[in-house]
Design a protein around this motif. Sequence first.
Motif, PDB file in Angstrom:
ATOM      1  N   UNK A 151       0.323  -0.670   0.187  1.00 25.16           N
ATOM      2  CA  UNK A 151      -0.243  -0.423   0.105  1.00 25.16           C
ATOM      3  C   UNK A 151       0.465   0.912  -0.064  1.00 25.16           C
TER       4      UNK A 151
ATOM      5  N   UNK B  93       3.884   1.859  -1.296  1.00 20.74           N
ATOM      6  CA  UNK B  93       3.984   1.731  -3.089  1.00 20.74           C
ATOM      7  C   UNK B  93       3.363   2.231  -3.422  1.00 20.74           C
ATOM      8  N   UNK B  94       2.206   1.313  -3.621  1.00 19.67           N
ATOM      9  CA  UNK B  94       0.920   1.682  -4.492  1.00 19.67           C
ATOM     10  C   UNK B  94       0.296   3.221  -4.715  1.00 19.67           C
ATOM     11  N   UNK B  95       0.367   3.895  -3.391  1.00 22.55           N
ATOM     12  CA  UNK B  95       0.487   5.448  -2.414  1.00 22.55           C
ATOM     13  C   UNK B  95       0.856   6.791  -2.665  1.00 22.55           C
ATOM     14  N   UNK B  96       2.592   6.240  -3.736  1.00 22.23           N
ATOM     15  CA  UNK B  96       3.192   6.401  -3.613  1.00 22.23           C
ATOM     16  C   UNK B  96       3.213   7.932  -5.100  1.00 22.23           C
TER      17      UNK B  96
ATOM     18  N   UNK C 150       6.154   8.757  -6.552  1.00 20.48           N
ATOM     19  CA  UNK C 150       7.434   7.688  -6.876  1.00 20.48           C
ATOM     20  C   UNK C 150       7.664   6.829  -7.668  1.00 20.48           C
ATOM     21  N   UNK C 151       7.649   7.481  -9.477  1.00 16.71           N
ATOM     22  CA  UNK C 151       8.095   5.300  -9.779  1.00 16.71           C
ATOM     23  C   UNK C 151       8.752   4.796  -9.076  1.00 16.71           C
ATOM     24  N   UNK C 152       8.239   3.214  -9.229  1.00 18.23           N
ATOM     25  CA  UNK C 152       9.664   1.745  -9.049  1.00 18.23           C
ATOM     26  C   UNK C 152      10.983   2.397  -8.839  1.00 18.23           C
TER      27      UNK C 152
ATOM     28  N   UNK D  54      11.961   5.043  -6.334  1.00 17.35           N
ATOM     29  CA  UNK D  54      11.841   4.479  -4.812  1.00 17.35           C
ATOM     30  C   UNK D  54      13.123   3.734  -4.628  1.00 17.35           C
TER      31      UNK D  54
ATOM     32  N   UNK E  53      -0.480 -15.145 -13.375  1.00 18.28           N
ATOM     33  CA  UNK E  53      -0.234 -13.912 -14.156  1.00 18.28           C
ATOM     34  C   UNK E  53      -0.005 -12.543 -13.263  1.00 18.28           C
ATOM     35  N   UNK E  54      -0.620 -12.573 -12.370  1.00 24.49           N
ATOM     36  CA  UNK E  54      -0.737 -11.005 -11.546  1.00 24.49           C
ATOM     37  C   UNK E  54       1.294 -11.011 -10.939  1.00 24.49           C
TER      38      UNK E  54
ATOM     39  N   UNK F 268       3.481  -9.728 -13.206  1.00 21.08           N
ATOM     40  CA  UNK F 268       3.459  -8.315 -13.087  1.00 21.08           C
ATOM     41  C   UNK F 268       4.024  -8.170 -11.559  1.00 21.08           C
ATOM     42  N   UNK F 269       3.909  -8.219 -11.243  1.00 20.27           N
ATOM     43  CA  UNK F 269       4.285  -8.017  -9.169  1.00 20.27           C
ATOM     44  C   UNK F 269       6.147  -8.239 -10.204  1.00 20.27           C
TER      45      UNK F 269
ATOM     46  N   UNK G  14      11.877  -3.671 -11.664  1.00 19.41           N
ATOM     47  CA  UNK G  14      12.243  -1.791 -11.360  1.00 19.41           C
ATOM     48  C   UNK G  14      12.131  -1.749 -10.039  1.00 19.41           C
TER      49      UNK G  14
END
Lengths: 602, 602
Positions: free
Chosen positions: A34, A36-39, A41-43, A46, A79-80, A83-84, A90
Amino acid sequence: MRTSIATVCLSGSLTEKLTAASRAGFDGVEIFENDLLASPLTPEEIRTRCADLGLSIDLYQPMRDTEAVPADEFARNLRRARNKFELMRRLGADTVLVCSSVSPLALDDDDLAAEQLSRLADLAQEFGIRVAYEALAWGRHISTYDHAWHVVESAGHPALGTCLDSFHILSRGSNPKGIEDIPGEKIFFLQLADAPLLAMDVLQWSRHYRCFPGQGGFDIAGLLRHVLRTGYEGPLSLEVFNDVFRQAEAAPTAVDAHRSLLVLQEAAGVTQLPPPDVPSGIAFAELATPDAQPVTQVLGALGFTRTARHRSKPVDLWQQGEARILINTGTAARRESTALAAIGLESPHPSAAARRAEALLAHVLPRRRTPEDVPLDAVAAPDGTELFFCSTDRPELPDWQTDFTPIEEHRAADTAAASTGLTTVIGRIDHLALTQLWHHFDEAILFHSSVLGLRPQESVDVADPYGLLRSRAVSTADGAVRIVLTVGATPTERDAPAQHIALGTDDVVAGARCFRAAGGHLLKIPTNYYDDLAARFDLTDDELATYQELGILYDRDAGGVFRHCYTRTVGRVFFELLQRDAGYQGYGAQNAPVRLAAQHMA
Amino acid sequence: MRTSIATVCLSGSLTEKLTAASRAGFDGVEIFENDLLASPLTPEEIRTRCADLGLSIDLYQPMRDTEAVPADEFARNLRRARNKFELMRRLGADTVLVCSSVSPLALDDDDLAAEQLSRLADLAQEFGIRVAYEALAWGRHISTYDHAWHVVESAGHPALGTCLDSFHILSRGSNPKGIEDIPGEKIFFLQLADAPLLAMDVLQWSRHYRCFPGQGGFDIAGLLRHVLRTGYEGPLSLEVFNDVFRQAEAAPTAVDAHRSLLVLQEAAGVTQLPPPDVPSGIAFAELATPDAQPVTQVLGALGFTRTARHRSKPVDLWQQGEARILINTGTAARRESTALAAIGLESPHPSAAARRAEALLAHVLPRRRTPEDVPLDAVAAPDGTELFFCSTDRPELPDWQTDFTPIEEHRAADTAAASTGLTTVIGRIDHLALTQLWHHFDEAILFHSSVLGLRPQESVDVADPYGLLRSRAVSTADGAVRIVLTVGATPTERDAPAQHIALGTDDVVAGARCFRAAGGHLLKIPTNYYDDLAARFDLTDDELATYQELGILYDRDAGGVFRHCYTRTVGRVFFELLQRDAGYQGYGAQNAPVRLAAQHMA
């Protein structure tokens, strides 16, 4: 060992969390999804930010209900995961945490779990990622660390290992000895959290009440020793979900967190810190005040005399037997009202005490002194109280009193005090009671126990008419130093409970009478309290009448009797006059609600 | 039935507690021993004070570990009891509570318990006092109500009866049906407390988490029905230990407490209240503001037009489809910043709704109106929000809109709005989100459910970067009225979460675009959020790109999809634009942490 902290332990934006972790000395972080999602900043940003702050990204945990699920579900999970894993590449994070499934869809099939975890590890390997599989204490079918290890072992995949979490292991009552059966290189990660020993639903317990090692009731050092015997070389990582930390400022929480890992490593024998230099007494208590008159009037009535003045600062030494109180009206004391600002701890080896404090991340205070002053080491406690490590009347060490010039008037005052009889009855500071910051109560306990080597007593709830207070004493084994830490009912500083200095006497009745005779005002205690005393204890009518007349409260435990009374409050401070049987261990907590109500009334 | 409350439920001095209980309409009190001990009033003065306030003293509970103890211990207990019975005579209290022993000294011997309770009852009888014996859920040997009753029955003493406590009975999972086997005249007292259904140590649960009936998870009305079937005629008395109530102001807590007993009696069929008049929609939301410009600019961009002005007050009506928002810049609106001040509830029978609210102790607001204004009934919710019971476009009832004079410029503005396309896409107020006072969250839920007949949904924890928020929705079965009540992490009003008005649309993408085209600013949501959406849901790239461009958040449950975006905050208020599939029941709580973080960043 390397230290790491999950961003969920700290409040604020991701940037604020990372900065706090870095400044407190952590080597790495677990980034909570959460955050990371709320930031914004791109990965990549970060990753750069972490590198700039000297932090590695040790773990990411985006997966839920991954393994032992039906095939179509698992396909979605893969699949998820892809993506992660791309995101983790990154981010530059090479370990992914997979917690055992809690979904009602999960099947009770270890072979399926092992097979699906292997397939996940295949995919992870393509990205240079390792999968650390952990048993949640409330996992649907896999909820113990040995069960999770069994699945990992049977999968036999090089990119699949296990993650151990002290909360999940100890909250289930599992025996951590079995950890030694796991090869160290297959323990991919170690998460540490303590918790108070509560009998409650484990999920709620975990989500809201975790705390840092040494602040709860688990034997985290014991668990760590088992882990170390396996040859584990990964980081020690804190993952603590706690309602209080979520509100607290990130910077002090991060320091508290890192201190807990230092103390833990010391306890587990991994590192050596300068050993505790347990204080042997209280050299002085220092009150800072914008106006000395009201408080020195009380001190005078208590039989204290002004014996010396600091040679370069507006600080007076008031003394009565072995009890010494400094009254500071200097710039450093520019506070709104009279408050307990510093404690002089009689330290066997002051410089050793200071070295330990510094090693345990205490905020070291600059030495505000002129060249000729005695060098005094001091640190700030979490509540801001200054702690001086010092020596009194020991020829082999510099004496803090050297900076004070004896006062001539002392003689005359001394004679006046002698006439009240109080010089003979008050002898020492029995204890000091300090109000803590709401968000930093557990930190304060760990600070005092680890930095000063004081032992924490049981936590006690005290009913104030306007809310419950929590109180916990830390003390030396012989009771020479006793500090009572109290936290108010609310996180605001408004109406914080007052601090106090408790003075020990061998005759509280005589002490109270002398105080009154010298013009002092004692806190009035209601008659109903004494009617109840009569019902509870076998006291003579005379005794009761005396206590009632003077407002003396009474308590008794297996070790003896405790009698105490209180002065009026000056600013944020009041004084307690007490007589303690040697065997009595408490602080009269039973009487505190009556005292608090009387103080609100006054 | 007569209602009573234990003084421990309320904060403050004994005098403050008694005053609050009397003003809230209670008939009597249980005086908690510590409150008496800490009071400067004599027992006779307390008796007089209670009489003046119209309160009887229904119970006193000074005894602990009384029965089934060794003879010397019991002798001490009798001695103590005599002292306390004398006190009770002075107090004018005729019932003493005796809880089952918890002491390790207590013996597992029902005959001894019965014999000692009989001897205590003998002594009590001399003072005209009755002994009510209650099983504590954590009693050492006697911990269930039927066991306690068995002991009372076998003692067969006229001055000995039982006390039933809903918490002790229901927390143990005992079946309350068996209460009907007890003769009503032997139930000397009934204590009521509810509690959230927590799996935790029963002693901690009892001491800290009790709440008023209807605020927890127990079926207190069911238990009461069993008690009433016995012929019990004593009071309904609340005994609630709760950390929050201890800090809250006594007066509103007492009102909340008394309301809970009214609702309970209605549920148990003891009394009839005016039935709930469940609102069928939201007639309007009223924003009070010191400066209308910033908020009306947002409303304009959302396609609202100013359609009318109140004929006697500085209140404008802004409208868009069925969504009506009043902007009040009058004296009543003198607030620091823009805030949601009132809600117009479309009430089937406005005067019936008001009658129920008044019967349930809602604070009835004076009708601030000129003689020609439409009579509008209004009450204040616990958080101070004014609730108007009103009628819109129903010829048979007075219409609140009658007080508003249509504005000429409306036509022109309407045309302008039509050109943005928004007139067609926003149609209604989907929900209102109100920030509650920290100490009165449970009260707010009970108020909205009992007074307005709305159904409470599950409580949800939401992680704000600076602390956990608690959120709970109350709504009508058809969703026509939805109010989300949220409470901040701390009991201060500082940084209270903002309130908001959520506007429903059939096309959130079109709505967001129109809003932006009209100069509105949407809350920016981080890219990382959309990367995660891509991993979690099968959305097309176009769809994702659109959501990201506009800052639209996405959620899905078994019933359908929910899409929502946010305006900037004006004062304490912001707007949400949302598109809800008919089957979707939530409010996008999953996305709230990202939204909150973005708002802190903005």
